[in-house]
Design an enzyme around this catalytic site. Structure first.
Site, PDB file in Angstrom:
ATOM      1  N   ASN A 108       1.028  -1.236   0.189  1.00 26.07           N
ATOM      2  CA  ASN A 108       0.112   0.144  -0.037  1.00 26.07           C
ATOM      3  C   ASN A 108       0.776   1.136   0.006  1.00 26.07           C
ATOM      4  OD1 ASN A 108      -2.326  -1.436  -0.268  1.00 26.07           O
ATOM      5  ND2 ASN A 108      -2.642  -1.513   2.064  1.00 26.07           N
ATOM      6  N   SER A 239       5.298  -7.218   8.326  1.00 26.19           N
ATOM      7  CA  SER A 239       4.228  -6.646   8.123  1.00 26.19           C
ATOM      8  C   SER A 239       3.264  -7.680   7.071  1.00 26.19           C
ATOM      9  CB  SER A 239       4.684  -5.576   7.041  1.00 26.19           C
ATOM     10  OG  SER A 239       5.151  -5.930   5.884  1.00 26.19           O
ATOM     11  N   HIS A 287       6.238  -2.978  13.106  1.00 27.44           N
ATOM     12  CA  HIS A 287       6.921  -3.530  11.880  1.00 27.44           C
ATOM     13  C   HIS A 287       8.328  -2.971  11.701  1.00 27.44           C
ATOM     14  CE1 HIS A 287       2.887  -5.019  11.016  1.00 27.44           C
ATOM     15  NE2 HIS A 287       2.416  -4.181  10.404  1.00 27.44           N
TER      16      HIS A 287
HETATM   17  O1  CDP Z   1      -0.977  -3.167   8.237  1.00 32.26           O
HETATM   18  P1  CDP Z   1       0.418  -2.921   7.696  1.00 32.26           P
HETATM   19  O2  CDP Z   1       1.031  -1.839   8.562  1.00 32.26           O
HETATM   20  O3  CDP Z   1       1.374  -4.076   7.447  1.00 32.26           O
HETATM   21  O4  CDP Z   1       0.425  -2.626   5.955  1.00 32.26           O
HETATM   22  P2  CDP Z   1      -0.269  -1.546   5.161  1.00 32.26           P
HETATM   23  O5  CDP Z   1       0.068   0.059   5.607  1.00 32.26           O
HETATM   24  O6  CDP Z   1      -1.697  -1.571   4.957  1.00 32.26           O
HETATM   25  O7  CDP Z   1       0.525  -1.739   3.953  1.00 32.26           O
HETATM   26  C1  CDP Z   1       0.536  -2.918   3.274  1.00 32.26           C
HETATM   27  C2  CDP Z   1       1.807  -3.484   3.074  1.00 32.26           C
HETATM   28  O8  CDP Z   1       2.541  -2.542   2.148  1.00 32.26           O
HETATM   29  C3  CDP Z   1       2.652  -3.419   4.256  1.00 32.26           C
HETATM   30  O9  CDP Z   1       2.525  -4.577   5.145  1.00 32.26           O
HETATM   31  C4  CDP Z   1       4.038  -3.187   3.822  1.00 32.26           C
HETATM   32  O10 CDP Z   1       4.728  -4.684   3.430  1.00 32.26           O
HETATM   33  C5  CDP Z   1       3.991  -2.506   2.593  1.00 32.26           C
HETATM   34  N1  CDP Z   1       4.105  -1.381   2.823  1.00 32.26           N
HETATM   35  C6  CDP Z   1       5.518  -0.720   2.468  1.00 32.26           C
HETATM   36  O11 CDP Z   1       6.206  -1.222   2.060  1.00 32.26           O
HETATM   37  N2  CDP Z   1       5.791   0.771   2.295  1.00 32.26           N
HETATM   38  C7  CDP Z   1       4.868   1.522   2.758  1.00 32.26           C
HETATM   39  N3  CDP Z   1       5.235   3.110   2.899  1.00 32.26           N
HETATM   40  C8  CDP Z   1       3.345   1.217   3.137  1.00 32.26           C
HETATM   41  C9  CDP Z   1       3.455  -0.192   3.180  1.00 32.26           C
END
Ligand code: CDP
Length: 313
Positions: A108, A239, A287
């Site tokens: 995301n 994550s 994370h």
């Molecule tokens: O809930 P979570 O913080 O794991 O995820 P999210 O913010 O909904 O985003 C989905 C996934 O995208 C994350 O788990 C990360 O692996 C990746 N991500 C990333 O690499 N860099 C970002 N700036 C945001 C999300």
């Protein structure tokens, strides 16, 4: 960015000047230093050995029969014993036709905004997304329209859909954008998440929705967590995106990842929001996305997966 496939460490000049959004434990210099340690060239094979993703990624009737004790992976000393209420909610066995061919894992990250990667993503045979992301018109050019598997944390059910204690219509309507995909919920990771996940199951079933609920298998999540812990990812919890990439590497012949960029500026040193749809940062110590990014970068360098971090052609 194309996978280099060479043995040497990828030259990634911008990393010297990017600041980490979500974690300060890893400095940009450390990112570069870490780059030298990319010795593990076939982690997906090891992942298959350790974690048996095809059989174990979801809770199924096959791997979780009546009476089986499932230990929650996100907390200590909590378990669920499969009973007459929960067993019927599990799919019989892994429902995916394996191996999947070209898979896209869509994180995301704000790096997706303006990327024009939507068409590229939609060309994949199997598209995985994280945390019920918005797919409204304004984002489609960048993130695509199709979904085959989307994760949903119970916390989203709580925060966005009033824990499904009142009307379920808004939830069921919101899921239509994911078509006939699988919805992958860690129902047995933290005990407060179980009931909202079961309510999500019933909301979809009662509305005869086209989505199929898959509960993430806590045994699988725990073993994938251990796998990455042994490879320098020291987060309290991985994550969602890294779980999905791990799954894709085991299930798919080809994996391309989009929207993984936990940094505050892009390759042109322009500011990037945390998500493509907002700039809400994750809890600081939960994370360690920059550490995860290093691992993904190694996988990209070795040609194990392809990572898109700029505009798509
Ligand atoms: O809930 P979570 O913080 O794991 O995820 P999210 O913010 O909904 O985003 C989905 C996934 O995208 C994350 O788990 C990360 O692996 C990746 N991500 C990333 O690499 N860099 C970002 N700036 C945001 C999300």
């Amino acid at each position: 960015v194309k996978p280099a496939g060479s043995a040497g460490c990828f030259q990634f000049p911008i990393i010297k000047s990017v600041s980490m959004q979500s974690d300060t434990a890893l400095s940009p210099a450390a990112v570069l230093a870490n780059c030298e340690g990319a010795a593990d060239r076939s982690p997906w094979k090891l992942l298959t050995e350790c974690c048996d993703p095809p059989r174990m990624f979801a809770v199924t009737k096959q791997n979780s029969p009546l009476g089986k004790v499932m230990w929650y992976d996100g907390e200590f000393y909590h378990s669920h014993t499969v009973n007459n209420e929960t067993y019927p909610l599990f799919v019989q066995e892994n429902p995916l036709q394996l191996p999947l061919k070209k898979c896209a894992v869509v994180g995301n990250g704000g790096i997706l905004r303006g990327s024009k990667c939507g068409k590229d993503i939609d060309r994949a045979d199997f598209i995985m997304r994280c945390n019920l992301p918005p797919l409204s018109k304004e984002y489609l050019e960048d993130v695509g329209t199709k979904t085959h598997l989307v994760t949903a944390n119970p916390s989203i059910i709580e925060n966005r859909f009033q824990n499904l204690l009142w009307s379920r219509k808004h939830f069921v309507d919101s899921m239509k954008v994911y078509g006939t995909s699988y919805i992958y919920m860690p129902a047995f990771s933290m005990s407060p998440g179980t009931n909202p996940s079961l309510r999500a199951y019933y909301a979809l079933a009662d509305a005869s929705a086209n989505l199929t609920m898959l509960f993430a298998n806590p045994e699988f999540l725990r073993s994938v967590g251990k796998f990455w812990k042994a490879r320098n990812v020291h987060a309290k919890r991985l994550s969602t995106g890294l779980f999905m990439v791990s799954l894709a590497l085991a299930l798919c012949k080809e994996v391309t990842v989009y929207g993984f960029w936990p940094f505050a500026i892009d390759l042109d040193e322009q500011p990037v929001s945390h998500h493509y749809y907002d700039n809400i940062l994750p809890y600081k110590w939960f994370h360690t996305m920059p550490e995860e990014f290093v691992q993904l970068w190694h996988l990209h360098k070795s040609g194990t997966l392809r990572m898109r971090v700029g505009r798509c052609p």
